[in-house]
Design a protein around this motif. Structure first.
Motif, PDB file in Angstrom:
ATOM      1  N   LEU A 100      17.905 -36.954  -9.389  1.00  0.00           N
ATOM      2  CA  LEU A 100      16.996 -36.229  -8.387  1.00  0.00           C
ATOM      3  C   LEU A 100      15.741 -36.065  -8.067  1.00  0.00           C
ATOM      4  O   LEU A 100      15.005 -36.307  -7.444  1.00  0.00           O
ATOM      5  CB  LEU A 100      17.455 -34.631  -8.421  1.00  0.00           C
ATOM      6  N   TYR A 101      15.201 -36.303  -9.519  1.00  0.00           N
ATOM      7  CA  TYR A 101      13.667 -36.397  -9.589  1.00  0.00           C
ATOM      8  C   TYR A 101      13.147 -37.849  -9.115  1.00  0.00           C
ATOM      9  O   TYR A 101      12.307 -37.975  -8.166  1.00  0.00           O
ATOM     10  CB  TYR A 101      13.278 -36.270 -10.954  1.00  0.00           C
TER      11      TYR A 101
ATOM     12  N   LYS B   4      13.286 -37.898  -5.333  1.00  0.00           N
ATOM     13  CA  LYS B   4      12.129 -37.345  -4.615  1.00  0.00           C
ATOM     14  C   LYS B   4      10.977 -38.374  -5.033  1.00  0.00           C
ATOM     15  O   LYS B   4      10.531 -38.671  -3.595  1.00  0.00           O
ATOM     16  CB  LYS B   4      11.830 -36.041  -5.487  1.00  0.00           C
TER      17      LYS B   4
ATOM     18  N   HIS C  45      34.889 -33.973  -8.822  1.00  0.00           N
ATOM     19  CA  HIS C  45      34.040 -34.961  -8.327  1.00  0.00           C
ATOM     20  C   HIS C  45      34.801 -35.994  -7.411  1.00  0.00           C
ATOM     21  O   HIS C  45      34.172 -36.103  -6.466  1.00  0.00           O
ATOM     22  CB  HIS C  45      33.334 -35.405  -9.502  1.00  0.00           C
TER      23      HIS C  45
ATOM     24  N   ALA D 121      24.101 -33.402 -17.033  1.00  0.00           N
ATOM     25  CA  ALA D 121      23.324 -32.542 -16.467  1.00  0.00           C
ATOM     26  C   ALA D 121      21.744 -33.143 -16.420  1.00  0.00           C
ATOM     27  O   ALA D 121      21.031 -33.278 -15.306  1.00  0.00           O
ATOM     28  CB  ALA D 121      23.035 -31.146 -17.032  1.00  0.00           C
ATOM     29  N   GLU D 122      21.298 -33.639 -17.620  1.00  0.00           N
ATOM     30  CA  GLU D 122      19.985 -34.394 -17.472  1.00  0.00           C
ATOM     31  C   GLU D 122      20.191 -35.675 -16.853  1.00  0.00           C
ATOM     32  O   GLU D 122      19.004 -35.740 -16.067  1.00  0.00           O
ATOM     33  CB  GLU D 122      19.677 -34.804 -19.185  1.00  0.00           C
TER      34      GLU D 122
ATOM     35  N   ALA E  20      36.703 -31.706 -14.193  1.00  0.00           N
ATOM     36  CA  ALA E  20      35.420 -31.768 -13.791  1.00  0.00           C
ATOM     37  C   ALA E  20      35.369 -33.475 -12.929  1.00  0.00           C
ATOM     38  O   ALA E  20      34.964 -33.481 -11.815  1.00  0.00           O
ATOM     39  CB  ALA E  20      34.316 -32.044 -14.704  1.00  0.00           C
TER      40      ALA E  20
ATOM     41  N   PRO F 270       8.625 -36.356 -17.555  1.00  0.00           N
ATOM     42  CA  PRO F 270       8.353 -37.573 -16.858  1.00  0.00           C
ATOM     43  C   PRO F 270       7.411 -38.739 -17.594  1.00  0.00           C
ATOM     44  O   PRO F 270       7.707 -39.960 -17.517  1.00  0.00           O
ATOM     45  CB  PRO F 270       7.773 -37.281 -15.461  1.00  0.00           C
TER      46      PRO F 270
ATOM     47  N   LEU G 228      15.014 -36.950 -18.319  1.00  0.00           N
ATOM     48  CA  LEU G 228      14.385 -35.729 -18.435  1.00  0.00           C
ATOM     49  C   LEU G 228      15.213 -34.629 -19.308  1.00  0.00           C
ATOM     50  O   LEU G 228      16.588 -34.558 -18.990  1.00  0.00           O
ATOM     51  CB  LEU G 228      14.390 -34.975 -17.096  1.00  0.00           C
ATOM     52  N   ASN G 229      14.738 -34.149 -20.470  1.00  0.00           N
ATOM     53  CA  ASN G 229      15.448 -33.105 -20.958  1.00  0.00           C
ATOM     54  C   ASN G 229      14.208 -31.973 -21.715  1.00  0.00           C
ATOM     55  O   ASN G 229      13.710 -32.400 -22.951  1.00  0.00           O
ATOM     56  CB  ASN G 229      16.147 -33.833 -22.262  1.00  0.00           C
ATOM     57  N   PRO G 230      13.843 -31.013 -21.013  1.00  0.00           N
ATOM     58  CA  PRO G 230      12.966 -30.261 -21.456  1.00  0.00           C
ATOM     59  C   PRO G 230      13.069 -29.550 -22.706  1.00  0.00           C
ATOM     60  O   PRO G 230      12.219 -29.401 -23.528  1.00  0.00           O
ATOM     61  CB  PRO G 230      12.775 -29.085 -20.264  1.00  0.00           C
ATOM     62  N   LEU G 231      14.485 -29.448 -23.185  1.00  0.00           N
ATOM     63  CA  LEU G 231      14.660 -28.791 -24.189  1.00  0.00           C
ATOM     64  C   LEU G 231      14.255 -29.733 -25.554  1.00  0.00           C
ATOM     65  O   LEU G 231      13.924 -29.134 -26.702  1.00  0.00           O
ATOM     66  CB  LEU G 231      16.190 -28.233 -24.404  1.00  0.00           C
TER      67      LEU G 231
ATOM     68  N   GLU H  30      21.788 -36.230 -14.082  1.00  0.00           N
ATOM     69  CA  GLU H  30      21.632 -35.798 -12.614  1.00  0.00           C
ATOM     70  C   GLU H  30      20.332 -35.309 -12.257  1.00  0.00           C
ATOM     71  O   GLU H  30      19.835 -35.579 -11.159  1.00  0.00           O
ATOM     72  CB  GLU H  30      22.637 -34.711 -12.419  1.00  0.00           C
ATOM     73  N   ALA H  31      19.539 -34.613 -13.276  1.00  0.00           N
ATOM     74  CA  ALA H  31      18.527 -33.979 -12.827  1.00  0.00           C
ATOM     75  C   ALA H  31      17.228 -35.255 -12.698  1.00  0.00           C
ATOM     76  O   ALA H  31      16.564 -35.103 -11.870  1.00  0.00           O
ATOM     77  CB  ALA H  31      17.874 -33.111 -13.844  1.00  0.00           C
TER      78      ALA H  31
END
Lengths: 199, 358
Positions: free
Chosen positions: A155-156, A159, A191, A148-149, A187, A120, A112-115, A151-152
């Protein structure tokens, strides 16, 4: 380029589109191809053509394959109750090289990368959901990258898959094996500290 | 921390300049455009690899020159440190104690400086963004984890806002970015809170010493508090965020209130009070570095006395701890009487040439 030929320019352009190839390298590669024996040069184009026409996506796991279904999906000795979700074929290749994973894969071909306009519907999610609905899979291991992408996306998926009552796990992040702590970045270390396990 | 010498060649208007400051207060005086600020800028550049006036290094070489060179030597905890900055046709190279440095971040923190320039008044006068920028810069230097959290938060925020720009975004998709915003945002809020708590007390003390009148208070104003609530707030705001097509709550909306006599200094203080407040924040920063590193940084004050009345100017000099080496520029050729006389070194700059005065 020092000679004016649209054909050579097209070749340079084609090389430049490859990842990690800049203008200089593209020119060098083009000159190399032009300078090499004809059968060798045409052999390259033939190899590309052959690979490109033979290799397709596995209709099960969406990994690159010559046979459909792929070697992993058709292997009767693999554990069919576990599927590991990766971003790209290279992720599946890396885990396969490790040799300790005996389950199945699913390749999303992106995260997922809206930018960058990737939602999906740009990922191979529908096929994954169909596989899960078939009923033999009990656990989904999400092995998207620790960005970041990634991880997002994890998470998606959690769900989406959690709603089906299946177990969803995420691979651990931490210190590389055989590596000294001093080589890990801040980082990663924080973690690793958060995800510590009891001895 | 003590600066022993500065040498620069072809740096802005300074064609060939040597500067050997004394251990305490150093006053450089000279008319406009004679190179006072440039001396401080050269020191800042060597210490931090950045100029406060420009992000473009191409503006730094002397007009018509293709290269410049800056070298500083300092004493730190009894050890000598030298930093050389060499810029040639667009590439900059740094050496620390003669050893070439491949990463500029390795140059930082070798020679600590705190710099006050007239533009720093923006901290008090400007919008909340300038105060967030100040907090972000200061905390990133102290806390390596802060920069990571900030970068991840900004990335997740951009991704979420991009989703919000679309027609009818999927709430489930928004929620996956909320998790990261909540995690990194909470870390940002906590660290900002800790930092301001440490800074505030010291800034109040510094202001009291300079102004000797109305009190200064710094109050962190997080947009969401407590930090753990950020996730819940984002979830609650989702419908409204979709309508407004932007993420409306979170640490990207934080502010730092700067109050003088309990009123916002931004709108209710005079120019002189605003300048005093900005200075007090810098002096607080000086104390914080000392508390952390066990040694005061070099304090550089550019044109600080302008706009301050004689009392405040005198009190400002009083407010600087005696162990601090301070370099101050001014247009007035005025001697500082009293207890500073013996600790004070005077320099005069004209057309880029710097000379010590008796």
């Amino acid at each position: 380029m020092f000679f004016n030929s649209p054909a050579v320019e097209r070749l340079v352009e084609a090389f430049r589109r490859l990842p990690g190839v800049g203008k200089r390298s593209a020119e060098r590669l083009a000159l190399h191809v032009l300078g090499s024996p004809e059968d060798e040069a045409l052999g390259l184009s033939e190899a590309i053509r052959e690979a490109r026409t033979r290799i397709r996506l596995c209709s099960e796991c969406c990994n690159l394959t010559e046979e459909d279904p792929c070697g992993v999906c058709s292997d009767g000795r693999r554990d069919r109750s576990v599927v590991c979700v990766v971003e790209r074929p290279s992720g599946a290749m890396a885990i396969e090289k490790g040799g300790s994973y005996r389950g199945l894969y699913h390749v999303l071909h992106g995260v997922l990368n809206p930018l960058e306009g990737i939602g999906p519907s740009e990922l191979r999610l529908e096929r994954l959901m169909k596989r899960l609905d078939a009923g033999s899979i009990h656990e989904v291991i999400v092995a998207t990258n620790a960005t970041a992408e990634g991880e997002a996306t994890a998470l998606y998926l959690a769900k989406l898959i959690g709603a089906r009552g299946l177990s969803v796990t995420r691979i651990a992040h931490g210190v590389p094996m055989g590596g000294g702590l001093e080589f890990a970045d801040d980082a990663t270390l924080s973690h690793a500290l958060q995800g510590r396990t009891r001895l | 921390m003590r600066l022993l010498s500065l040498h620069c060649r072809a740096f802005r208007s300074l064609s060939e300049t040597e500067f050997a400051p004394g251990p305490r207060l150093n006053i450089i005086h000279g008319g406009n455009a004679q190179g006072k600020t440039t001396v401080l800028e050269a020191i800042l550049y060597a210490a931090t690899s950045k100029s406060h006036r420009t992000n473009l290094d191409t503006e730094l070489p002397q007009y018509g020159a293709g290269a410049f060179h800056v070298r500083i030597q300092a004493q730190r905890g009894g050890h000598g440190v030298s930093i050389e900055a060499h810029w040639l046709n667009g590439t900059k190279r740094f050496k620390v104690n003669g050893i070439p440095q491949t990463r500029l971040s390795d140059v930082l923190g070798r020679v600590n400086v705190v710099f006050f320039s007239p533009e720093d008044i923006e901290l008090v006068k400007g919008g909340a963004a300038s105060r967030r920028r100040f907090l972000d810069m200061e905390i990133s230097q102290i806390h390596p984890g802060y920069l990571h959290a900030l970068q991840q938060y900004r990335l997740a925020l951009r991704q979420r806002n991009e989703l919000l720009r679309a027609d009818r975004p999927d709430p489930d998709l928004l929620a996956v970015w909320d998790v990261q915003l909540a995690e990194h945002g909470a870390a940002i809020i906590r660290l900002r809170g800790d930092y301001v708590a440490e800074l505030s007390r010291r800034a109040t003390e510094a202001y009291a010493r300079i102004a000797q009148a109305e009190p200064l208070t710094l109050v962190y104003q997080p947009d969401v508090l407590p930090a753990e609530d950020l996730g819940a707030v984002l979830a609650k705001m989702q419908a409204s965020d979709i309508k407004r097509r932007a993420t409306q709550r979170g640490p990207h909306r934080d502010d730092l209130d700067i109050l003088i006599a309990e009123r916002p200094a931004r709108s209710h203080a005079s120019q002189g009070q605003q300048k005093t407040a900005a200075l007090a924040v810098k002096l607080a920063e000086l104390e914080l570095v000392n508390a952390r590193a066990g040694e005061y940084p070099v304090l550089m004050l550019d044109e600080v006395l302008a706009e301050l009345d004689a009392h405040r100017a005198e009190h400002l000099l009083d407010a600087i701890p005696l162990e601090v080496q301070c370099i101050l520029t001014t247009t007035e050729q005025q001697r500082r009487p009293g207890r500073f006389e013996s600790d004070c070194a005077y320099f005069r700059i004209e057309g880029g040439r710097l000379e010590e005065e008796e």
